[in-house]
Design a protein around this motif. Structure first.
Motif, PDB file in Angstrom:
ATOM      1  N   ARG A  38       0.932  -1.278   0.157  1.00 13.82           N
ATOM      2  CA  ARG A  38       0.044  -0.206  -0.098  1.00 13.82           C
ATOM      3  C   ARG A  38       0.784   1.185  -0.054  1.00 13.82           C
ATOM      4  O   ARG A  38       1.906   1.254   0.399  1.00 13.82           O
ATOM      5  N   THR A  39       0.468   2.538  -0.446  1.00 16.03           N
ATOM      6  CA  THR A  39       0.972   3.553  -0.377  1.00 16.03           C
ATOM      7  C   THR A  39       1.754   4.020   0.910  1.00 16.03           C
ATOM      8  O   THR A  39       3.071   4.430   0.832  1.00 16.03           O
ATOM      9  N   GLU A  40       1.107   4.050   1.857  1.00 19.37           N
ATOM     10  CA  GLU A  40       1.895   4.459   3.162  1.00 19.37           C
ATOM     11  C   GLU A  40       3.094   3.541   3.489  1.00 19.37           C
ATOM     12  O   GLU A  40       4.305   4.107   3.665  1.00 19.37           O
ATOM     13  N   ARG A  41       3.008   2.007   3.153  1.00 18.39           N
ATOM     14  CA  ARG A  41       4.058   1.241   3.354  1.00 18.39           C
ATOM     15  C   ARG A  41       5.221   1.449   2.366  1.00 18.39           C
ATOM     16  O   ARG A  41       6.304   1.215   2.587  1.00 18.39           O
ATOM     17  N   GLN A  42       4.856   2.009   1.183  1.00 14.72           N
ATOM     18  CA  GLN A  42       5.866   2.117   0.140  1.00 14.72           C
ATOM     19  C   GLN A  42       6.496   3.346   0.487  1.00 14.72           C
ATOM     20  O   GLN A  42       7.831   3.140   0.358  1.00 14.72           O
ATOM     21  N   ARG A  43       5.917   4.263   1.121  1.00 14.72           N
ATOM     22  CA  ARG A  43       6.803   5.576   1.456  1.00 14.72           C
ATOM     23  C   ARG A  43       7.880   5.144   2.409  1.00 14.72           C
ATOM     24  O   ARG A  43       9.139   5.567   2.400  1.00 14.72           O
ATOM     25  N   ILE A  44       7.519   4.139   3.408  1.00 15.47           N
ATOM     26  CA  ILE A  44       8.370   3.831   4.370  1.00 15.47           C
ATOM     27  C   ILE A  44       9.602   2.784   3.938  1.00 15.47           C
ATOM     28  O   ILE A  44      10.746   3.101   4.105  1.00 15.47           O
ATOM     29  N   LEU A  45       9.260   2.072   2.894  1.00 13.28           N
ATOM     30  CA  LEU A  45      10.237   1.030   2.467  1.00 13.28           C
ATOM     31  C   LEU A  45      11.175   1.934   1.711  1.00 13.28           C
ATOM     32  O   LEU A  45      12.519   1.598   1.567  1.00 13.28           O
ATOM     33  N   GLU A  46      10.575   2.790   0.634  1.00 12.27           N
ATOM     34  CA  GLU A  46      11.456   3.483  -0.011  1.00 12.27           C
ATOM     35  C   GLU A  46      12.440   4.449   0.783  1.00 12.27           C
ATOM     36  O   GLU A  46      13.437   4.936   0.297  1.00 12.27           O
ATOM     37  N   ARG A  47      11.976   5.058   1.846  1.00 11.13           N
ATOM     38  CA  ARG A  47      12.630   5.707   2.716  1.00 11.13           C
ATOM     39  C   ARG A  47      13.803   5.036   3.324  1.00 11.13           C
ATOM     40  O   ARG A  47      15.055   5.490   3.517  1.00 11.13           O
ATOM     41  N   THR A  92       9.572  -1.103  -4.940  1.00  9.01           N
ATOM     42  CA  THR A  92       8.125  -1.381  -4.515  1.00  9.01           C
ATOM     43  C   THR A  92       7.015  -0.882  -5.361  1.00  9.01           C
ATOM     44  O   THR A  92       7.550  -0.163  -6.507  1.00  9.01           O
ATOM     45  N   VAL A  93       5.814  -1.418  -5.698  1.00  9.12           N
ATOM     46  CA  VAL A  93       4.902  -0.892  -6.415  1.00  9.12           C
ATOM     47  C   VAL A  93       3.676  -0.914  -5.579  1.00  9.12           C
ATOM     48  O   VAL A  93       3.374  -1.514  -4.660  1.00  9.12           O
ATOM     49  N   THR A  94       2.598  -0.135  -5.976  1.00 11.15           N
ATOM     50  CA  THR A  94       1.086  -0.203  -5.382  1.00 11.15           C
ATOM     51  C   THR A  94       0.393  -1.067  -6.716  1.00 11.15           C
ATOM     52  O   THR A  94       0.688  -0.831  -7.845  1.00 11.15           O
ATOM     53  N   ALA A  95      -0.748  -1.223  -6.112  1.00 10.03           N
ATOM     54  CA  ALA A  95      -2.028  -1.867  -6.881  1.00 10.03           C
ATOM     55  C   ALA A  95      -1.899  -0.933  -8.319  1.00 10.03           C
ATOM     56  O   ALA A  95      -2.282  -1.551  -9.370  1.00 10.03           O
ATOM     57  N   ASP A  96      -2.107   0.482  -8.130  1.00  9.05           N
ATOM     58  CA  ASP A  96      -2.289   1.030  -9.420  1.00  9.05           C
ATOM     59  C   ASP A  96      -1.238   1.554 -10.273  1.00  9.05           C
ATOM     60  O   ASP A  96      -1.487   2.092 -11.414  1.00  9.05           O
ATOM     61  N   THR A  97      -0.085   1.050  -9.693  1.00  6.05           N
ATOM     62  CA  THR A  97       1.100   1.278 -10.526  1.00  6.05           C
ATOM     63  C   THR A  97       1.820  -0.137 -11.001  1.00  6.05           C
ATOM     64  O   THR A  97       2.869  -0.210 -11.804  1.00  6.05           O
ATOM     65  N   LEU A  98       1.156  -1.093 -10.877  1.00  2.47           N
ATOM     66  CA  LEU A  98       1.894  -2.566 -11.021  1.00  2.47           C
ATOM     67  C   LEU A  98       1.489  -2.631 -12.700  1.00  2.47           C
ATOM     68  O   LEU A  98       0.139  -2.896 -13.067  1.00  2.47           O
ATOM     69  N   THR A  99       2.639  -3.156 -13.450  1.00  2.76           N
ATOM     70  CA  THR A  99       2.302  -3.266 -14.815  1.00  2.76           C
ATOM     71  C   THR A  99       3.456  -4.391 -15.093  1.00  2.76           C
ATOM     72  O   THR A  99       4.349  -4.749 -14.440  1.00  2.76           O
ATOM     73  N   GLY A 100       2.969  -5.467 -15.903  1.00  2.00           N
ATOM     74  CA  GLY A 100       4.064  -6.447 -16.723  1.00  2.00           C
ATOM     75  C   GLY A 100       3.675  -7.580 -15.737  1.00  2.00           C
ATOM     76  O   GLY A 100       3.827  -7.469 -14.340  1.00  2.00           O
ATOM     77  N   ALA A 101       3.958  -9.080 -16.516  1.00  4.20           N
ATOM     78  CA  ALA A 101       4.102 -10.156 -15.735  1.00  4.20           C
ATOM     79  C   ALA A 101       5.218 -10.339 -15.056  1.00  4.20           C
ATOM     80  O   ALA A 101       6.360 -10.025 -15.396  1.00  4.20           O
ATOM     81  N   PHE A 102       5.166 -11.149 -13.910  1.00  3.14           N
ATOM     82  CA  PHE A 102       6.391 -11.584 -13.208  1.00  3.14           C
ATOM     83  C   PHE A 102       6.396 -13.104 -13.441  1.00  3.14           C
ATOM     84  O   PHE A 102       5.585 -13.887 -13.540  1.00  3.14           O
ATOM     85  N   ASP A 103       7.632 -13.686 -12.989  1.00  2.00           N
ATOM     86  CA  ASP A 103       7.810 -15.035 -13.196  1.00  2.00           C
ATOM     87  C   ASP A 103       7.060 -15.924 -12.009  1.00  2.00           C
ATOM     88  O   ASP A 103       6.592 -16.836 -12.150  1.00  2.00           O
ATOM     89  N   LEU A 104       7.354 -15.314 -10.850  1.00  2.00           N
ATOM     90  CA  LEU A 104       6.980 -15.581  -9.692  1.00  2.00           C
ATOM     91  C   LEU A 104       6.316 -14.689  -8.581  1.00  2.00           C
ATOM     92  O   LEU A 104       6.763 -13.693  -8.682  1.00  2.00           O
ATOM     93  N   VAL A 105       4.999 -15.021  -8.119  1.00  2.00           N
ATOM     94  CA  VAL A 105       4.189 -14.246  -7.435  1.00  2.00           C
ATOM     95  C   VAL A 105       4.361 -14.804  -6.087  1.00  2.00           C
ATOM     96  O   VAL A 105       3.517 -16.069  -5.854  1.00  2.00           O
ATOM     97  N   ILE A 106       4.756 -14.342  -4.972  1.00  2.00           N
ATOM     98  CA  ILE A 106       4.516 -15.002  -3.561  1.00  2.00           C
ATOM     99  C   ILE A 106       3.559 -14.047  -3.024  1.00  2.00           C
ATOM    100  O   ILE A 106       3.690 -12.885  -2.775  1.00  2.00           O
ATOM    101  N   VAL A 107       2.498 -14.961  -2.547  1.00  2.00           N
ATOM    102  CA  VAL A 107       1.386 -14.082  -1.548  1.00  2.00           C
ATOM    103  C   VAL A 107       1.530 -14.432  -0.305  1.00  2.00           C
ATOM    104  O   VAL A 107       1.531 -15.516   0.397  1.00  2.00           O
ATOM    105  N   ALA A 108       1.882 -13.266   0.325  1.00  2.00           N
ATOM    106  CA  ALA A 108       2.317 -13.384   1.952  1.00  2.00           C
ATOM    107  C   ALA A 108       1.539 -12.314   2.831  1.00  2.00           C
ATOM    108  O   ALA A 108       1.998 -11.504   3.236  1.00  2.00           O
TER     109      ALA A 108
END
Length: 303
Positions: A31-40, A58-74
């Motif tokens: 999410r956007t708030e977590r993104q700011r913390i991680l990038e900082r 990092t990406v957020t749901a509205d900036t996610l583009t392109g396929a990934f080889d592996l998606v880990i859902v945690a």
């Protein structure tokens, strides 16, 4: 090859830091708030051997583009419905989705949304987040088990991507059995600690050993009726953890409940109770615990 980790909680961070250190191309969907913390601040893992810090992409749901080889859902089970829609741009024809959630229901949901793209996955790790959002791994155990859910073999690339220092990777043809074994354990741990509102050591000291054994018997009976009787080694592990004298062990379900947070009770216990009824398995301790946890959840929602 690239990896998308959905969620930057304790499990996602602990896995992601090790993958990044090994040179894997890792991106976090947050999410956007977590993104700011991680990038900082970047992202960190504290373990018995020391502390490791890496930068985080990092990406957020509205900036996610392109396929990934592996998606880990945690993520927590409560987020799975939103996650299924958020990852749409990340899932291509060759993408493999590996969820690290407890229980089974999330697999049914993900496979329904992305048929043929979901693999079985579970992780054994004892970790939490510190006050700055880094992962703290409290024991040396960090083991991932993966396997195909159907007749097609697991792509070799998945194990190769995950097989890095600090992570033990087990590939099995019996991943459904392993998933049920962990579910039975997690559920019995939740039953015992939530019903008696304490650590397993104190519950035993109060005379509760027979109820601990009964809770394990209930959840294993459901797994057996579903066609996945736990192996002797899995049963011994449950007994060793939940019946260890003086142990401070509590379940994550209990810790969320005690802290007044939303719980995964319906995903872990509610779904199991529903399957028990379908399989005609009697579960008095599971049923009592569900009433106790649901009542607490109602109090949290409507103080």
């Amino acid at each position: 090859m690239n990896i998308l980790i959905v969620g930057a909680g304790a499990t996602g961070v602990a896995v992601g830091v090790r993958l990044t250190q090994a040179g894997r191309d890792v991106t976090y969907l947050v999410r956007t708030e977590r993104q700011r913390i991680l990038e900082r601040d970047g992202i960190s893992l504290t373990e018995p051997d020391g502390r490791h810090s890496v930068s985080a992409k990092t990406v957020t749901a509205d900036t996610l583009t392109g396929a990934f080889d592996l998606v880990i859902v945690a993520v927590k089970a409560s987020a799975i419905a939103a996650v299924m829609e958020d990852i749409v741009p990340a899932v291509g024809p060759a993408t493999v989705i590996v969820p690290f959630l407890n229980g089974i229901r999330h697999i049914d949901l993900l496979d329904g949304r992305y048929p043929g793209r979901v693999a079985g996955g579970l992780i054994k790790i004892v970790a939490t987040l510190d006050e700055r959002g880094g992962a703290v791994q409290m024991t040396a155990l960090a083991e991932i088990t993966i396997g195909s859910l159907g007749t097609e073999p697991m792509p070799r690339s998945v194990r190769q991507l995950l097989d890095v220092p600090g992570l033990a990777v087990v590939e099995t043809d019996e991943v459904w059995l392993r998933l049920w074994e962990k579910w039975a354990f997690i559920a019995s741990a939740g039953i015992v600690t939530c019903l008696f509102d304490n650590t397993v050591g104190r519950i035993q000291e109060a005379g509760g050993l027979r109820y601990i054994e009964a809770a394990i018997a209930e959840t294993e009976a459901i797994a057996s009726a579903a066609g996945y009787p736990p192996r002797a080694a899995a049963h011994r592990q449950s007994i060793n953890i939940l019946a260890e004298p003086g142990s401070p062990f509590t379940s994550s379900l209990f810790r969320d409940l005690a802290a007044g947070r939303a719980t995964e009770a319906e995903h872990i216990l509610g779904d199991l109770a529903n399957r028990a009824r379908e399989l005609s398995v009697t579960t008095p301790l599971l049923d009592l615990t569900l009433v106790r946890v649901r009542a607490a959840e109602l109090s949290r929602q409507r103080p």
